[in-house]
Design a protein around this motif. Structure first.
Motif, short mmCIF file in Angstrom:
data_model
loop_
_atom_site.label_atom_id
_atom_site.label_comp_id
_atom_site.label_asym_id
_atom_site.label_seq_id
_atom_site.Cartn_x
_atom_site.Cartn_y
_atom_site.Cartn_z
N LEU A 85 0.82 -1.20 0.00
CA LEU A 85 0.00 0.00 0.00
C LEU A 85 0.86 1.26 0.00
O LEU A 85 0.56 2.24 -0.69
N LEU A 86 1.94 1.24 0.78
CA LEU A 86 2.84 2.38 0.81
C LEU A 86 3.49 2.63 -0.54
O LEU A 86 3.74 3.77 -0.94
N LYS A 87 3.74 1.53 -1.28
CA LYS A 87 4.42 1.64 -2.56
C LYS A 87 3.47 1.98 -3.71
O LYS A 87 3.80 2.77 -4.60
N TYR A 88 2.25 1.37 -3.69
CA TYR A 88 1.36 1.50 -4.85
C TYR A 88 0.05 2.25 -4.58
O TYR A 88 -0.62 2.66 -5.52
N GLY A 89 -0.32 2.41 -3.31
CA GLY A 89 -1.56 3.14 -2.99
C GLY A 89 -2.81 2.29 -3.07
O GLY A 89 -3.70 2.40 -2.22
N GLU A 90 -2.92 1.44 -4.10
CA GLU A 90 -4.06 0.53 -4.26
C GLU A 90 -3.54 -0.88 -4.53
O GLU A 90 -2.64 -1.06 -5.37
N ILE B 293 -7.90 -2.87 -1.77
CA ILE B 293 -7.64 -1.93 -0.67
C ILE B 293 -7.04 -0.64 -1.25
O ILE B 293 -6.05 -0.69 -1.98
N SER B 294 -7.64 0.46 -0.93
CA SER B 294 -7.12 1.77 -1.33
C SER B 294 -6.77 2.56 -0.08
O SER B 294 -7.58 2.64 0.86
N ASP C 236 -4.34 6.97 8.11
CA ASP C 236 -5.21 6.17 9.00
C ASP C 236 -6.59 5.93 8.40
O ASP C 236 -7.56 5.71 9.12
N GLU C 237 -6.69 5.94 7.07
CA GLU C 237 -7.98 5.69 6.44
C GLU C 237 -7.81 4.85 5.18
O GLU C 237 -6.98 5.16 4.32
N PHE C 238 -8.59 3.78 5.08
CA PHE C 238 -8.52 2.85 3.96
C PHE C 238 -9.93 2.54 3.46
O PHE C 238 -10.89 2.57 4.23
N ILE C 239 -10.05 2.26 2.17
CA ILE C 239 -11.32 1.83 1.59
C ILE C 239 -11.17 0.39 1.13
O ILE C 239 -10.28 0.07 0.34
N ILE C 240 -12.03 -0.49 1.64
CA ILE C 240 -11.98 -1.91 1.32
C ILE C 240 -13.12 -2.24 0.37
O ILE C 240 -14.30 -2.03 0.69
N GLY C 241 -12.78 -2.76 -0.82
CA GLY C 241 -13.78 -3.15 -1.80
C GLY C 241 -13.87 -4.67 -1.89
O GLY C 241 -12.86 -5.35 -1.97
N GLN D 139 -16.24 -0.23 2.03
CA GLN D 139 -16.39 0.37 3.36
C GLN D 139 -15.07 1.00 3.78
O GLN D 139 -13.99 0.56 3.37
N LYS D 140 -15.19 2.03 4.61
CA LYS D 140 -14.00 2.70 5.12
C LYS D 140 -13.59 2.08 6.45
O LYS D 140 -14.45 1.72 7.26
#
Length: 343
Positions: free
Chosen positions: A131-136, A153-154, A159-164, A170-171
């Protein structure tokens, strides 16, 4: 001439019937078998043969050529027995997982452009690093069918992520995301991948399924290509009834306009080269293969998955013709001289 068709179902499928009818026109009789039909003590197979429009029970010696569904490989003892007595189109040797197929491409200078950065994720720290490297990123099982258990995962901020997942999103904060995925990946083998945005103009995920078969010359050909769109899905495009199937020619013209033909040709070339590569890595001649190919916003191709037992429901006629053509190739080539491994 006799060819065995080893399938996981006790009752013959529609494809088995199509293959049997097509084979009969080429002078080949099909013995439909289930692993439980193999009698190792007497070296015979109980099975079914198509007579007119009816399947009839029969017993025959083990056929010299057996077309094996990959779904039968879990019957390891039966497969091992058959490998000593017949030429199998699939023996389970050196199977390639979703993780390994990406590594195979990364190590090939001609195929590495199609690879997706991929790692096994036994702990959430690996996912966090991606996530740190690619964001999504995408998290999915190493072994699965029909696009099950695939998560996107985005990372919005620290401290905030969006899970699809499927049709929902959902956040979550970092602790919630950690707990959620640590629980998931502790129960099965999962990989994490860089997310590849292969989406329609309406934002739905899509991929191109290239279904390959062998022909009468023993060479790979593309039996059919089609676009799968996951209507309303967050990640996957191949979830059963929630998918829409589209013609590649029409879709490419609408999506890529003047680049439609070049993308179509590129997919054809890549699919044929990838099929040959998989055979080489597995050290086994195969008969069928399904490749799921994504296309990002810059029109780059990426291999999502390679499937050794692709769905045939949309191309039974094409598969039956090519599959039986390949049977004639094997029979004419004299099966005893055909290596079971590629040296």
């Amino acid at each position: 001439m006799l060819v065995g068709l080893l399938q996981p179902f006790k009752e013959p499928t529609d494809l088995a019937k199509e293959i049997s009818i097509e084979a009969q026109s080429k002078g080949i009789e099909i013995l439909y078998m289930n692993p439980s039909d193999i009698n190792e003590d007497d070296h015979i197979a109980s099975g079914l043969v198509l007579k007119g429009d009816t399947w009839e029970d029969t017993e025959m010696p083990i056929p010299e050529i057996i077309d094996v569904s990959a779904f039968c490989l879990k019957s390891k003892q039966k497969i091992a027995y058959l490998q000593d007595r017949a030429y199998l189109t699939e023996g389970g040797r050196n199977k390639i997982s979703k993780e390994k197929v990406q590594k195979v491409m990364e190590q090939d200078e001609h195929l590495q452009q199609y690879a997706i950065p991929t790692s096994r994720c036994k702990t959430f720290s690996v996912i966090k690093g991606y996530l740190l490297k690619y964001g999504e990123v995408v998290v999915k099982p190493i072994y699965s069918q029909l696009g099950e258990k695939i998560y996107k995962i985005s990372q919005v901020n620290k401290d905030e992520f969006i899970i699809g997942y499927n049709k929902t999103s959902q956040k979550m904060n970092l602790q919630e995301t950690f707990s959620y995925f640590q629980n998931i990946i502790s129960k099965d083998k999962f990989i994490v991948q860089k997310y590849i945005p292969s989406r329609t103009h309406f934002g739905d995920p899509f991929d191109c399924r290239a279904h390959l078969e062998k022909n009468k010359e023993g060479k790979w050909v593309i039996a059919k290509k089609y676009i799968r769109v996951g209507i309303g899905q967050q990640v996957a495009s191949n979830i059963g009834q929630n998918s829409s199937m589209l013609d590649t020619g029409m879709f490419f013209k609408l999506k890529f306009e003047k680049d439609a033909q070049s993308i179509n040709d590129h997919i054809n070339s890549f699919a044929l080269n990838m099929a040959k590569k998989i055979e080489t890595v597995r050290k086994q001649k195969l008969v069928t293969l399904g490749l799921d190919i994504g296309i990002d916003d810059s029109k780059r191709l990426f291999l999502f998955e390679a499937n050794s037992a692709p769905d045939t429901s949309l191309l039974q006629e094409e598969v039956a013709k090519l599959r039986t053509d390949y049977y004639t190739y094997l029979l004419k080539a004299n099966v005893e001289l055909i290596p079971k491994e590629i040296v």
